[in-house]
Design an enzyme around this catalytic site. Structure first.
Site, mmCIF file in Angstrom:
data_model
loop_
_atom_site.group_PDB
_atom_site.id
_atom_site.type_symbol
_atom_site.label_atom_id
_atom_site.label_comp_id
_atom_site.label_asym_id
_atom_site.label_seq_id
_atom_site.Cartn_x
_atom_site.Cartn_y
_atom_site.Cartn_z
ATOM 1 N N CYS A 109 0.811 -1.227 0.000
ATOM 2 C CA CYS A 109 0.000 0.000 0.000
ATOM 3 C C CYS A 109 0.844 1.277 0.000
ATOM 4 C CB CYS A 109 -0.943 0.015 1.195
ATOM 5 S SG CYS A 109 -1.996 -1.426 1.255
ATOM 6 N N HIS B 206 -3.140 7.156 2.346
ATOM 7 C CA HIS B 206 -3.650 5.854 1.895
ATOM 8 C C HIS B 206 -4.986 5.623 2.596
ATOM 9 C CE1 HIS B 206 -4.265 1.706 1.162
ATOM 10 N NE2 HIS B 206 -3.836 1.289 2.345
ATOM 11 N N ASN C 41 -10.464 0.022 0.599
ATOM 12 C CA ASN C 41 -8.998 0.057 0.572
ATOM 13 C C ASN C 41 -8.532 -0.579 -0.736
ATOM 14 O OD1 ASN C 41 -6.279 -0.516 0.852
ATOM 15 N ND2 ASN C 41 -6.425 -1.217 2.966
HETATM 16 O O1 UT7 Z 1 -3.846 -1.198 3.662
HETATM 17 C C1 UT7 Z 1 -2.868 -1.674 4.525
HETATM 18 C C2 UT7 Z 1 -3.013 -1.131 5.891
HETATM 19 N N1 UT7 Z 1 -4.207 -1.652 6.526
HETATM 20 C C3 UT7 Z 1 -4.695 -1.054 7.605
HETATM 21 O O2 UT7 Z 1 -4.196 -0.022 7.984
HETATM 22 C C4 UT7 Z 1 -5.830 -1.704 8.367
HETATM 23 C C5 UT7 Z 1 -5.607 -1.533 9.860
HETATM 24 N N2 UT7 Z 1 -6.607 -2.184 10.669
HETATM 25 C C6 UT7 Z 1 -7.894 -1.794 10.731
HETATM 26 O O3 UT7 Z 1 -8.298 -0.905 10.003
HETATM 27 C C7 UT7 Z 1 -8.796 -2.392 11.770
HETATM 28 O O4 UT7 Z 1 -8.033 -3.148 12.679
HETATM 29 C C8 UT7 Z 1 -9.916 -3.309 11.161
HETATM 30 C C9 UT7 Z 1 -10.934 -2.476 10.422
HETATM 31 C C10 UT7 Z 1 -9.303 -4.339 10.230
HETATM 32 C C11 UT7 Z 1 -10.643 -4.023 12.298
HETATM 33 O O5 UT7 Z 1 -11.193 -3.080 13.205
HETATM 34 P P1 UT7 Z 1 -10.932 -3.232 14.765
HETATM 35 O O6 UT7 Z 1 -11.669 -2.139 15.432
HETATM 36 O O7 UT7 Z 1 -9.450 -3.295 14.970
HETATM 37 O O8 UT7 Z 1 -11.642 -4.598 15.072
HETATM 38 P P2 UT7 Z 1 -11.009 -5.884 15.752
HETATM 39 O O9 UT7 Z 1 -10.187 -6.633 14.787
HETATM 40 O O10 UT7 Z 1 -10.420 -5.482 17.058
HETATM 41 O O11 UT7 Z 1 -12.335 -6.733 16.018
HETATM 42 C C12 UT7 Z 1 -13.334 -6.279 16.954
HETATM 43 C C13 UT7 Z 1 -14.490 -7.259 16.898
HETATM 44 C C14 UT7 Z 1 -14.049 -8.721 17.002
HETATM 45 O O12 UT7 Z 1 -15.020 -9.408 17.771
HETATM 46 P P3 UT7 Z 1 -14.750 -9.730 19.319
HETATM 47 O O13 UT7 Z 1 -13.503 -10.546 19.330
HETATM 48 O O14 UT7 Z 1 -14.557 -8.393 19.972
HETATM 49 O O15 UT7 Z 1 -15.986 -10.448 19.705
HETATM 50 C C15 UT7 Z 1 -14.096 -9.202 15.583
HETATM 51 O O16 UT7 Z 1 -14.330 -10.593 15.481
HETATM 52 O O17 UT7 Z 1 -15.166 -7.140 15.659
HETATM 53 C C16 UT7 Z 1 -15.281 -8.431 15.056
HETATM 54 N N3 UT7 Z 1 -15.251 -8.261 13.610
HETATM 55 C C17 UT7 Z 1 -16.353 -8.013 12.883
HETATM 56 N N4 UT7 Z 1 -17.648 -7.877 13.220
HETATM 57 C C18 UT7 Z 1 -18.515 -7.592 12.238
HETATM 58 C C19 UT7 Z 1 -14.176 -8.293 12.777
HETATM 59 N N5 UT7 Z 1 -14.563 -8.060 11.513
HETATM 60 C C20 UT7 Z 1 -15.905 -7.883 11.550
HETATM 61 C C21 UT7 Z 1 -16.873 -7.602 10.573
HETATM 62 N N6 UT7 Z 1 -18.163 -7.468 10.955
HETATM 63 N N7 UT7 Z 1 -16.565 -7.442 9.262
#
Ligand code: UT7
Length: 343
Positions: free
Chosen positions: A111, A266, A296
């Site tokens: 990216c 980005h 993204n």
């Molecule tokens: O392009 C390269 C660079 N990429 C990035 O910069 C991406 C960086 N990361 C992010 O943007 C975020 O970490 C994400 C958008 C990928 C995830 O958001 P988050 O707030 O960090 O969520 P998380 O991974 O901490 O997950 C929180 C909860 C989890 O459930 P529990 O364990 O709290 O029960 C996940 O299982 O959200 C759940 N979850 C979802 N729920 C509904 C994960 N994906 C989803 C989903 N829909 N699509």
């Protein structure tokens, strides 16, 4: 010596995939996606290839710049999802766009690739005394996304963006600065698609050389049919590095952030951008954000954003911009550059 952005172009493929559509595919919902990422829809390839998308963006960019394709000296394509290793995507572009005098090659810095591409282009224009370069960021991430994995499939979109820069050694303005970084020790947080040696001379399918790899990385490489991301770790990395890159390139250019018209980051997550704005003490309207309809798109996100801004007429000649990327590798960086459509 000076460098200016002279033209832009972009291409979004045919299928609009909304959050509601994704609700039917995985256990997710519109509210979660919008609140956690800012994404409402993204466009997905209906079969159009990475090369074809890049070509379309390149064509529109040359038209916007109003130059003859034969005047282009250099084409750099940044992508993680080209169809062929050789010939490169840029070779196809060079031929199909009629840029018969251009040097053409591909790069991959995930990216951050577009930012790396602009910095490379500027260095080559300067050392080889050339004038015009096209840098294209293009990705068809749908090819390598697991649509059963809700933690990644809601994030990614496909598309291409292109930017034409002009180098001039007649002017004495030092108006370009680049800050590029890599840290391979963090590589395991974002991986995708192995190209293991499966020749008849290798006695096992998975030919990862264990000597050079951490244990968890070996596992990731063996199983990497799709993109894998440790979202939380990448989020922490991104928020730290984007601020470092913006501050550094602003210092390098002796330009305060108040003098920069737009920061074009980005488009990975609107929360990353909002966090950076808060930490830098800048209002959100100084950051360009179009992730809501793009998702993204990896290498393509910054040039697609620039084309969006160009079409909206947001920039005037002389405006200063900071473009900043972060992603797989892990890589990150920023460039300080001037907008100037008219000489
Ligand atoms: O392009 C390269 C660079 N990429 C990035 O910069 C991406 C960086 N990361 C992010 O943007 C975020 O970490 C994400 C958008 C990928 C995830 O958001 P988050 O707030 O960090 O969520 P998380 O991974 O901490 O997950 C929180 C909860 C989890 O459930 P529990 O364990 O709290 O029960 C996940 O299982 O959200 C759940 N979850 C979802 N729920 C509904 C994960 N994906 C989803 C989903 N829909 N699509």
């Amino acid at each position: 010596m000076s460098i200016y952005i002279r033209g832009t172009g972009s291409f979004q493929p045919g299928i609009k995939l909304t959050n509601k559509d994704l609700e039917k595919m995985v256990d997710t919902n519109d509210q979660w996606i919008v609140e956690r990422t800012g994404i409402k829809s993204r466009n997905i390839s209906d079969g159009i290839t990475t090369v074809e998308m890049a070509l379309e963006a390149g064509k529109r960019c040359i038209k916007d710049a109003g130059i003859n394709p034969e005047e282009v000296d250099l084409i750099i394509v940044s992508s993680v999802s080209t169809e062929m290793i050789t010939p490169t995507c840029s070779s196809f572009i060079q031929h199909k766009l009629g840029c018969k005098n251009a040097i053409a090659f591909d790069i991959n810095a995930a990216c951050t690739g577009f930012v790396y591409g602009v910095a490379n282009a500027r260095a080559m224009l300067k050392t080889m005394n050339m004038r015009y370069a096209i840098i294209i960021g293009v990705d068809t991430l749908s090819k390598i996304t697991d649509y059963d994995d809700r933690s990644t499939c809601v994030l990614f979109g496909d598309g291409a963006g292109a930017v034409l820069i002009e180098y001039s050694n007649e002017e004495s303005k030092d108006n370009f600065h680049a800050y590029l970084r890599s840290d391979g020790s963090l590589a395991r947080y974002l991986t995708g698609v192995n190209r293991l040696n499966e020749s008849p001379f290798v006695d096992r399918k998975n030919s990862v050389d264990k000597e050079y790899l951490d244990e968890d990385m070996e596992e990731l490489i063996n199983n990497s049919k799709y993109l894998y991301m440790d979202g939380r770790e990448v989020f922490k990395f991104a928020t730290k590095k984007i601020i470092e890159a913006i501050k550094t390139v602003s210092e390098m250019s002796n330009t305060s952030l108040d003098e920069v018209k737009y920061i074009v980051p980005h488009q990975a997550n609107s929360r990353i951008i909002e966090y950076s704005a808060r930490k830098l003490g800048l209002p959100m309207d100084r950051f360009f954000v179009n992730i809501d309809t793009m998702g993204n798109t990896s290498s393509a996100s910054i040039p697609m954003a620039l084309d969006d801004m160009n079409k909206q007429g947001l920039m005037s000649d002389g405006d200063k911009l900071i473009l900043t990327g972060f992603g797989g590798g892990m890589t990150w960086g920023a460039v300080f550059v001037e907008w100037s459509k008219h000489k």
